[in-house]
Motif scaffolding. Sequence first.
Motif, short mmCIF file in Angstrom:
data_model
loop_
_atom_site.label_atom_id
_atom_site.label_comp_id
_atom_site.label_asym_id
_atom_site.label_seq_id
_atom_site.Cartn_x
_atom_site.Cartn_y
_atom_site.Cartn_z
N SER A 172 0.81 -1.22 0.00
CA SER A 172 0.00 0.00 0.00
C SER A 172 0.84 1.27 0.00
N ASN A 173 2.18 1.11 0.16
CA ASN A 173 3.11 2.25 0.17
C ASN A 173 2.87 3.18 1.37
N GLU A 174 2.42 2.61 2.49
CA GLU A 174 2.16 3.39 3.69
C GLU A 174 3.23 3.14 4.74
N ILE A 175 3.54 4.20 5.52
CA ILE A 175 4.51 4.11 6.61
C ILE A 175 3.82 4.51 7.90
N ASN A 176 4.01 3.71 8.96
CA ASN A 176 3.58 4.08 10.30
C ASN A 176 4.85 4.33 11.11
N TYR A 177 4.83 5.31 11.98
CA TYR A 177 6.01 5.73 12.72
C TYR A 177 5.87 5.44 14.20
N SER A 178 7.01 5.13 14.84
CA SER A 178 7.00 4.98 16.29
C SER A 178 6.74 6.31 16.98
N LEU A 179 6.99 7.41 16.27
CA LEU A 179 6.74 8.73 16.86
C LEU A 179 5.26 8.92 17.17
N GLU A 180 4.41 8.12 16.52
CA GLU A 180 2.99 8.18 16.82
C GLU A 180 2.67 7.56 18.18
N PHE A 181 3.59 6.73 18.70
CA PHE A 181 3.36 6.03 19.96
C PHE A 181 4.23 6.54 21.10
N PHE A 182 5.39 7.09 20.78
CA PHE A 182 6.32 7.56 21.79
C PHE A 182 6.58 9.05 21.61
N GLU A 183 6.70 9.78 22.70
CA GLU A 183 7.00 11.21 22.61
C GLU A 183 8.45 11.45 22.24
N GLU A 184 9.34 10.59 22.73
CA GLU A 184 10.76 10.76 22.46
C GLU A 184 11.15 10.02 21.19
N LYS A 185 12.18 10.53 20.52
CA LYS A 185 12.73 9.85 19.36
C LYS A 185 13.69 8.78 19.87
N LEU A 186 13.42 7.55 19.51
CA LEU A 186 14.21 6.42 19.99
C LEU A 186 15.24 6.00 18.96
N TYR A 187 16.49 5.82 19.38
CA TYR A 187 17.53 5.30 18.50
C TYR A 187 17.36 3.78 18.46
N ILE A 188 17.12 3.24 17.28
CA ILE A 188 16.87 1.80 17.13
C ILE A 188 18.17 1.10 16.73
N ASN A 189 18.66 0.23 17.62
CA ASN A 189 19.86 -0.57 17.34
C ASN A 189 19.51 -1.91 16.71
N ASP A 190 18.39 -2.49 17.15
CA ASP A 190 18.07 -3.84 16.74
C ASP A 190 16.56 -4.00 16.75
#
Length: 148
Positions: free
Chosen positions: A122-140
């Motif tokens: 569908s070419n859609e993106i959902n973001y973790s920013l929608e769930f968390f206030e802080e920007k999280l650095y994703i390692n794994d």
Amino acid sequence: DIEEDCYGNVWIATDNGLDILLRDKDKIIRIKDMDEEISILGQAKITQLLRSSSEDEIMWEGTNKGLVKINVKESKIENVYTAEDNENQLTSSYITKLEEGNSPNTLYVGTPYGINLIDYDSNEINYSLEFFEEKLYINDITNTTPNL
């Protein structure tokens, strides 16, 4: 990172682009030595490689300059979700981790600014920013399927 494609070739991620070991010819191709059309894979730091389990001929490459989708069979390269004028873009062009989801054609993309869930049908993106206030650095990213 290292990943094998559907033809048994070994893809090697480096800080100076992508290299591919052609097993049947016992030869290494350095993408940075090829034409300009695929220059992002020759000039970028390749951070992640992932062979799609739902589309055998698709390889995903995470770079420091965005996400690249390669159709190995057709030799087609597509930079996806990285254009600044595209409202459906990733939270960052620096890809830290790639992992497929449980449902077909779902891709998790980790970045220094959170996780992105892509449904590439569908070419859609959902973001973790929608769930968390802080920007999280994703390692794994670990994809666990419950035992039923």
